[in-house]
Motif scaffolding. Structure first.
Motif, mmCIF file in Angstrom:
data_model
loop_
_atom_site.group_PDB
_atom_site.id
_atom_site.type_symbol
_atom_site.label_atom_id
_atom_site.label_comp_id
_atom_site.label_asym_id
_atom_site.label_seq_id
_atom_site.Cartn_x
_atom_site.Cartn_y
_atom_site.Cartn_z
ATOM 1 N N THR A 1 -28.507 -16.666 -39.644
ATOM 2 C CA THR A 1 -29.538 -17.630 -40.008
ATOM 3 C C THR A 1 -30.606 -16.977 -40.875
ATOM 4 O O THR A 1 -30.998 -17.518 -41.898
ATOM 5 C CB THR A 1 -30.211 -18.230 -38.750
ATOM 6 N N TYR A 2 -31.073 -15.773 -40.460
ATOM 7 C CA TYR A 2 -32.187 -15.145 -41.146
ATOM 8 C C TYR A 2 -32.149 -13.640 -40.925
ATOM 9 O O TYR A 2 -31.707 -13.170 -39.882
ATOM 10 C CB TYR A 2 -33.516 -15.704 -40.604
ATOM 11 N N THR B 1 -32.249 -13.316 -37.132
ATOM 12 C CA THR B 1 -31.497 -14.235 -36.279
ATOM 13 C C THR B 1 -30.042 -14.190 -36.731
ATOM 14 O O THR B 1 -29.679 -14.781 -37.751
ATOM 15 C CB THR B 1 -32.059 -15.664 -36.377
#
Length: 135
Positions: free
Chosen positions: A122-123, A44
């Motif tokens: 985010t990730y 993400t």
């Protein structure tokens, strides 16, 4: 007259897992520039393509100004030929690794410098390579 082909491959990111900007690459000698990216499952993040036309490299990691002239540049997704607006970039949040492996044609008309930015994170991570040729 014989034409020679000059090619170059440069890794821009190797599993970049945070926001940040790649090193600047001089693309003025190349007619064609493609960036290949890959990210793991469920990454993400958002990445954007940056360019500059001046003879000296800007500081892409600093804000745009009258003395630090650069902008986000539009590209084309080579999978479906869709144009991607420079200011928007590419947002990844896919459920398959295959959807996170893409290639983008960079509009390098008169560009001298190019960089890639992970602008939101985010990730996951992003790996990216620039392939350039003049023929």
């Amino acid at each position: 007259m014989l034409r020679t082909t000059r090619q170059q491959e440069i890794q821009l990111f190797n599993a970049q897992a945070a926001t940040g900007v790649s090193s600047a690459v001089n693309v003025s000698d190349y007619r064609h520039v493609v960036v290949a990216v890959t990210a793991p499952l469920n990454a993400t993040l958002t990445f954007k393509f940056m360019g500059a036309v001046r003879s000296t490299s800007p500081t892409f990691s600093s804000a745009q100004s009258t003395t630090n002239v650069w902008d986000y540049v539009g590209v084309y997704d080579l999978n479906n030929n869709d144009p991607i607006v420079g200011d928007t970039g590419v947002a990844l949040n896919n459920d398959t690794a295959a959807n996170n492996t893409r290639q983008y044609l960079i509009n390098t008309d008169h560009l001298t410098w190019f960089a890639l930015e992970v602008s939101a994170y985010t990730y996951g991570s992003l790996s990216a390579w620039l392939m350039a040729s003049n023929d």
